[in-house]
Design a protein around this motif. Structure first.
Motif, PDB file in Angstrom:
ATOM      1  N   THR A 248      31.042 -21.020  11.036  1.00  0.00           N
ATOM      2  CA  THR A 248      31.922 -19.062  11.041  1.00  0.00           C
ATOM      3  C   THR A 248      33.395 -19.283  11.941  1.00  0.00           C
ATOM      4  O   THR A 248      33.736 -18.014  11.236  1.00  0.00           O
ATOM      5  CB  THR A 248      30.987 -18.268  12.379  1.00  0.00           C
ATOM      6  OG1 THR A 248      29.759 -19.186  11.877  1.00  0.00           O
ATOM      7  CG2 THR A 248      31.210 -17.887  12.332  1.00  0.00           C
ATOM      8  N   LEU A 249      33.759 -19.934  12.675  1.00  0.00           N
ATOM      9  CA  LEU A 249      35.668 -19.913  12.572  1.00  0.00           C
ATOM     10  C   LEU A 249      36.328 -20.295  11.805  1.00  0.00           C
ATOM     11  O   LEU A 249      37.458 -19.462  11.200  1.00  0.00           O
ATOM     12  CB  LEU A 249      35.362 -21.291  13.635  1.00  0.00           C
ATOM     13  CG  LEU A 249      37.278 -20.961  14.025  1.00  0.00           C
ATOM     14  CD1 LEU A 249      37.395 -20.180  15.443  1.00  0.00           C
ATOM     15  CD2 LEU A 249      37.396 -22.364  15.407  1.00  0.00           C
ATOM     16  N   LEU A 250      35.867 -21.334  10.970  1.00  0.00           N
ATOM     17  CA  LEU A 250      36.475 -21.273   9.786  1.00  0.00           C
ATOM     18  C   LEU A 250      36.387 -20.443   8.279  1.00  0.00           C
ATOM     19  O   LEU A 250      37.542 -19.777   7.672  1.00  0.00           O
ATOM     20  CB  LEU A 250      35.890 -22.360   8.671  1.00  0.00           C
ATOM     21  CG  LEU A 250      36.535 -23.999   9.448  1.00  0.00           C
ATOM     22  CD1 LEU A 250      35.834 -25.321   8.421  1.00  0.00           C
ATOM     23  CD2 LEU A 250      37.614 -23.916   9.791  1.00  0.00           C
ATOM     24  N   ASP A 251      35.019 -19.293   8.362  1.00  0.00           N
ATOM     25  CA  ASP A 251      35.457 -18.227   7.897  1.00  0.00           C
ATOM     26  C   ASP A 251      36.132 -17.628   8.637  1.00  0.00           C
ATOM     27  O   ASP A 251      36.486 -16.686   7.475  1.00  0.00           O
ATOM     28  CB  ASP A 251      33.529 -17.799   7.704  1.00  0.00           C
ATOM     29  CG  ASP A 251      32.579 -18.963   7.597  1.00  0.00           C
ATOM     30  OD1 ASP A 251      33.138 -19.187   5.959  1.00  0.00           O
ATOM     31  OD2 ASP A 251      31.301 -18.092   6.914  1.00  0.00           O
ATOM     32  N   GLY A 339      34.510 -15.595  23.907  1.00  0.00           N
ATOM     33  CA  GLY A 339      32.759 -16.707  23.351  1.00  0.00           C
ATOM     34  C   GLY A 339      31.795 -16.166  22.190  1.00  0.00           C
ATOM     35  O   GLY A 339      31.793 -14.882  21.912  1.00  0.00           O
ATOM     36  N   HIS A 340      32.355 -17.083  20.973  1.00  0.00           N
ATOM     37  CA  HIS A 340      30.884 -16.402  20.538  1.00  0.00           C
ATOM     38  C   HIS A 340      30.046 -17.674  20.431  1.00  0.00           C
ATOM     39  O   HIS A 340      29.786 -18.899  19.784  1.00  0.00           O
ATOM     40  CB  HIS A 340      31.439 -17.647  18.992  1.00  0.00           C
ATOM     41  CG  HIS A 340      30.964 -17.882  17.503  1.00  0.00           C
ATOM     42  ND1 HIS A 340      31.146 -18.949  17.062  1.00  0.00           N
ATOM     43  CD2 HIS A 340      30.552 -16.424  16.383  1.00  0.00           C
ATOM     44  CE1 HIS A 340      29.990 -18.632  15.764  1.00  0.00           C
ATOM     45  NE2 HIS A 340      29.848 -17.662  15.881  1.00  0.00           N
ATOM     46  N   VAL A 357      33.469 -11.744  23.348  1.00  0.00           N
ATOM     47  CA  VAL A 357      32.295 -12.023  23.309  1.00  0.00           C
ATOM     48  C   VAL A 357      32.030 -11.699  22.032  1.00  0.00           C
ATOM     49  O   VAL A 357      32.174 -10.257  21.335  1.00  0.00           O
ATOM     50  CB  VAL A 357      30.753 -12.081  24.517  1.00  0.00           C
ATOM     51  CG1 VAL A 357      29.865 -12.726  23.350  1.00  0.00           C
ATOM     52  CG2 VAL A 357      31.395 -12.516  25.529  1.00  0.00           C
ATOM     53  N   VAL A 358      31.209 -12.291  20.933  1.00  0.00           N
ATOM     54  CA  VAL A 358      31.228 -11.482  19.691  1.00  0.00           C
ATOM     55  C   VAL A 358      29.724 -13.160  19.845  1.00  0.00           C
ATOM     56  O   VAL A 358      28.748 -14.053  20.075  1.00  0.00           O
ATOM     57  CB  VAL A 358      32.431 -12.354  18.965  1.00  0.00           C
ATOM     58  CG1 VAL A 358      31.650 -12.292  16.889  1.00  0.00           C
ATOM     59  CG2 VAL A 358      33.415 -12.008  19.365  1.00  0.00           C
ATOM     60  N   ASP A 362      28.669 -13.632  13.756  1.00  0.00           N
ATOM     61  CA  ASP A 362      29.536 -13.301  13.063  1.00  0.00           C
ATOM     62  C   ASP A 362      30.759 -13.230  12.271  1.00  0.00           C
ATOM     63  O   ASP A 362      31.402 -12.781  13.269  1.00  0.00           O
ATOM     64  CB  ASP A 362      29.554 -11.847  13.613  1.00  0.00           C
ATOM     65  CG  ASP A 362      29.949 -10.255  13.414  1.00  0.00           C
ATOM     66  OD1 ASP A 362      30.498 -10.235  12.780  1.00  0.00           O
ATOM     67  OD2 ASP A 362      30.336  -9.379  14.745  1.00  0.00           O
ATOM     68  N   THR A 363      31.624 -13.395  11.345  1.00  0.00           N
ATOM     69  CA  THR A 363      32.261 -14.085  10.713  1.00  0.00           C
ATOM     70  C   THR A 363      33.269 -12.426  11.117  1.00  0.00           C
ATOM     71  O   THR A 363      34.537 -13.246  11.940  1.00  0.00           O
ATOM     72  CB  THR A 363      32.669 -13.794   9.305  1.00  0.00           C
ATOM     73  OG1 THR A 363      31.162 -15.731   9.199  1.00  0.00           O
ATOM     74  CG2 THR A 363      33.521 -14.756   8.922  1.00  0.00           C
ATOM     75  N   GLU A 364      33.447 -11.552  10.431  1.00  0.00           N
ATOM     76  CA  GLU A 364      34.223 -10.641  10.818  1.00  0.00           C
ATOM     77  C   GLU A 364      34.574 -10.334  12.552  1.00  0.00           C
ATOM     78  O   GLU A 364      35.556  -9.561  12.943  1.00  0.00           O
ATOM     79  CB  GLU A 364      33.440  -8.882   9.911  1.00  0.00           C
ATOM     80  CG  GLU A 364      33.098  -9.063   8.348  1.00  0.00           C
ATOM     81  CD  GLU A 364      32.759  -8.094   7.863  1.00  0.00           C
ATOM     82  OE1 GLU A 364      32.270  -7.033   8.370  1.00  0.00           O
ATOM     83  OE2 GLU A 364      33.102  -8.228   6.169  1.00  0.00           O
ATOM     84  N   GLY A 365      33.459 -10.106  13.060  1.00  0.00           N
ATOM     85  CA  GLY A 365      33.359  -9.938  14.725  1.00  0.00           C
ATOM     86  C   GLY A 365      34.497 -10.534  15.182  1.00  0.00           C
ATOM     87  O   GLY A 365      35.482 -10.818  16.317  1.00  0.00           O
ATOM     88  N   LEU A 366      34.335 -12.601  14.989  1.00  0.00           N
ATOM     89  CA  LEU A 366      35.052 -13.716  15.456  1.00  0.00           C
ATOM     90  C   LEU A 366      36.650 -13.233  14.955  1.00  0.00           C
ATOM     91  O   LEU A 366      37.326 -12.472  15.895  1.00  0.00           O
ATOM     92  CB  LEU A 366      34.565 -14.312  15.472  1.00  0.00           C
ATOM     93  CG  LEU A 366      35.466 -16.356  15.578  1.00  0.00           C
ATOM     94  CD1 LEU A 366      35.145 -15.577  16.946  1.00  0.00           C
ATOM     95  CD2 LEU A 366      34.598 -16.615  14.906  1.00  0.00           C
TER      96      LEU A 366
END
Length: 420
Positions: A248-251, A339-340, A357-358, A362-366
């Motif tokens: 998700t971080l890479l996304d 915080g993911h 916090v996400v 949640d890619t867009e949220g992160l």
């Protein structure tokens, strides 16, 4: 008081494996004597550390502390059978080869991870006649089942069943059960309605306070600016495995390609690192870099050179009941946190008002949280850091948690004549 420590992990092993050493040093500072029963250092790579040779049993002495190490099979791979061999070998050695390592201890503190420490624990405490503080780090066997660590089929089913029985027995015989995540208390009470709720205490894990200090002090010592050039560094430091949810971080990094002022740094190693690095190259994510494994001593300076720190876990249900040890380290460092993750770890960051916090996945949220934090600026970063440090000092420090452990065991010894 002579306090025994039973843990498969001990110094010089880093990360969460360093916690038993943190408690040992604080106990000695408080005037107690410490007896440690542990294995030979091989965490987190599963490779025996330089300077050590596996023998049936060795002893080390230092002021206030005796350490007994017993043989084990070094392994920390993704292989279920390798991990089980690692755990079971320590179980056998800590029971059969440990000699009188914990014999003169008045009480025992046990790092309850992995659950196989339960059998040597029951042996050395004579099934709880010597009081012990069971410090629960993970829900067993739930975490092994949900993470896929146990093999499939009959072997896995039998292993989970045996593990569950051992866990139930150790929880029943514990004088005190310490939980590092608040929600675990409710789960334990639902499993054991016969247990006195006062027997379960909240004992969050501290960090190595000699290592993780406020970044302002480190920056002043090293001459590090709070923000270099025009780039905001978002740093993740820790294990790089499946349960960390770093895809998700890479996304999110892919969504942030247009922000030349935002860079993501991933520090650490694990079973997912090579796959994630290949993905970064294939997708040409030039805003992401991997530093690989570094010594724990260098982590605080790397934290000081970044502006924002990330804690990440996947959405696996069992992870909601865990609080990553790195949260305490980051709160003690006084840095803003993204915080993911969900559950107890997310609540701690929110309660400390130390960052954003996400929810996991949640890619867009992160991506939005990274953008918001990058745009916040040094004043807001400092505010997050100051609140986080205050929260650490008030709720998570090694002094407060060790006091809870010692007070609980002393009360049992005084009220029950040493019987748990």
């Amino acid at each position: 008081m002579k306090v025994g420590i039973l843990s498969q992990w001990f110094d010089p092993e880093p990360g969460p494996a360093s916690l038993p050493g943190v408690y040992a040093r604080e106990l000695i500072a408080r005037g107690h004597e410490v007896r440690v029963l542990t294995g030979f250092p091989n965490y987190p790579d599963g490779v025996l550390y330089d300077g050590f040779r596996i023998r049936p049993r060795t002893r080390e002495h230092s002021p206030g502390m005796d350490v007994t190490r017993v043989a084990l099979y070094p392994n920390h791979s993704s292989s279920s059978f390798g991990r089980i061999a690692n755990y079971v070998s320590f179980l056998a050695s800590a029971t059969a080869l440990s000699g009188a390592a914990l014999k003169d201890a008045d009480a025992v503190w046990v790092y309850n991870s992995p659950p196989t420490v339960g059998l040597p624990l029951l042996w050395h405490t004579r099934w709880g006649r010597k009081p012990f503080f069971l410090h629960v780090q993970d829900l067993w066997p739930d975490s092994m089942i949900d993470s896929g660590m146990l093999p499939q089929g009959l072997v896995g089913t039998i292993a989970a069943s045996v593990m569950a029985r051992v866990v139930r027995v150790t929880e029943r015989h514990a004088a005190v059960i310490g939980v590092s995540s608040r929600s675990v208390r409710d789960i334990l009470l639902s499993r054991h309605p016969e247990i006195d709720p006062q027997k379960i205490v909240y004992a969050p894990n501290p960090t190595n306070e000699a290592l993780f200090r406020p970044v302002d002090a480190i920056r002043a010592e090293k001459g590090i600016p709070a923000k270099a050039a025009d780039v905001v560094q978002i740093m993740y430091a820790g294990a790089v495995g499946d349960v960390q949810g770093l895809d998700t971080l890479l996304d999110a990094a892919a969504l942030l390609r247009g922000r030349a002022d935002i860079r993501v740094t991933i520090v650490g190693d694990g079973i997912s690192r090579q796959r994630l690095e290949r993905r970064t190259q294939e997708e040409r994510l030039t805003n992401v870099r991997f530093l690989g494994r570094v010594s724990q001593d260098t982590i605080p300076e790397l934290i000081a050179r970044a502006q924002v720190q990330l804690v990440s876990l996947s959405d696996a249900p069992f992870l909601a009941y865990t609080t990553p040890s790195k949260i305490a380290s980051l709160l003690a460092s006084g840095v803003p946190i993204i915080g993911h993750l969900a559950g107890d770890g997310a609540r701690m960051i929110s309660d400390a008002e130390a960052g954003l916090v996400v929810r996991p996945g949640d890619t867009e949220g992160l991506a939005a949280a990274i953008t918001r934090m990058a745009d916040a600026g040094s004043s807001q970063w400092a505010g997050y850091g100051e609140r986080g440090r205050r929260y650490y000092d008030s709720h998570l420090s090694v002094r407060s948690t060790t006091a809870a452990i010692v007070d609980s065991l002393s009360n049992v010894i005084n009220s029950n004549g040493g019987r748990g």
